[in-house]
Design a protein around this motif. Structure first.
Motif, PDB file in Angstrom:
ATOM      1  N   ALA A 187       0.828  -1.214   0.000  1.00 29.90           N
ATOM      2  CA  ALA A 187       0.000   0.000   0.000  1.00 29.90           C
ATOM      3  C   ALA A 187       0.857   1.256   0.000  1.00 29.90           C
ATOM      4  CB  ALA A 187      -0.937  -0.009   1.210  1.00 29.90           C
ATOM      5  N   LEU A 188       2.025   1.193   0.621  1.00 30.07           N
ATOM      6  CA  LEU A 188       2.920   2.350   0.624  1.00 30.07           C
ATOM      7  C   LEU A 188       3.762   2.445  -0.649  1.00 30.07           C
ATOM      8  CD1 LEU A 188       4.221   2.207   4.294  1.00 30.07           C
ATOM      9  CD2 LEU A 188       2.661   3.886   3.316  1.00 30.07           C
ATOM     10  N   LEU A 189       4.131   1.311  -1.226  1.00 28.67           N
ATOM     11  CA  LEU A 189       5.047   1.330  -2.366  1.00 28.67           C
ATOM     12  C   LEU A 189       4.373   1.465  -3.725  1.00 28.67           C
ATOM     13  CD1 LEU A 189       7.671  -1.302  -1.202  1.00 28.67           C
ATOM     14  CD2 LEU A 189       7.901   1.186  -1.258  1.00 28.67           C
ATOM     15  N   PHE A 190       3.151   0.953  -3.876  1.00 29.30           N
ATOM     16  CA  PHE A 190       2.477   1.037  -5.180  1.00 29.30           C
ATOM     17  C   PHE A 190       2.302   2.470  -5.656  1.00 29.30           C
ATOM     18  CE2 PHE A 190       0.584  -3.440  -5.068  1.00 29.30           C
ATOM     19  CZ  PHE A 190       1.547  -3.910  -5.960  1.00 29.30           C
ATOM     20  N   PRO A 191       1.897   3.408  -4.812  1.00 21.74           N
ATOM     21  CA  PRO A 191       1.802   4.791  -5.295  1.00 21.74           C
ATOM     22  C   PRO A 191       3.139   5.363  -5.746  1.00 21.74           C
ATOM     23  CG  PRO A 191       0.537   4.548  -3.295  1.00 21.74           C
ATOM     24  CD  PRO A 191       1.311   3.272  -3.470  1.00 21.74           C
ATOM     25  N   LEU A 192       4.213   4.930  -5.106  1.00 23.66           N
ATOM     26  CA  LEU A 192       5.534   5.410  -5.516  1.00 23.66           C
ATOM     27  C   LEU A 192       5.948   4.849  -6.869  1.00 23.66           C
ATOM     28  CD1 LEU A 192       7.436   5.133  -2.119  1.00 23.66           C
ATOM     29  CD2 LEU A 192       6.593   7.199  -3.221  1.00 23.66           C
ATOM     30  N   CYS A 193       5.462   3.654  -7.197  1.00 24.52           N
ATOM     31  CA  CYS A 193       5.773   3.023  -8.481  1.00 24.52           C
ATOM     32  C   CYS A 193       4.924   3.570  -9.620  1.00 24.52           C
ATOM     33  CB  CYS A 193       5.578   1.512  -8.388  1.00 24.52           C
ATOM     34  SG  CYS A 193       6.725   0.707  -7.292  1.00 24.52           S
TER      35      CYS A 193
END
Length: 55
Positions: free
Chosen positions: A47-53
């Motif tokens: 949930a934290l990393l998908f927006p960054l990707c």
């Protein structure tokens, strides 16, 4: 000088988070199954990393 304090603050937060993860893991395993704890950990990370990707 102000930027230097920000860097030290970020390093402190990262180290404190990493160190407290072991304690939180032991408490979580006492309450839940290890597989559930691992699933929730990876779900939170995703949930934290998908927006960054950008996905």
């Amino acid at each position: 000088m102000k930027k230097k304090w920000m860097i030290y603050g970020m390093l402190f937060i990262a180290t404190a988070t990493w160190g407290s993860a072991f304690i939180a893991g032991e408490i979580a395993v006492q309450s839940f199954e290890p597989a559930t704890v691992a699933f929730l950990r990876f779900l939170g990370a995703a949930a934290l990393l998908f927006p960054l990707c950008g996905l």
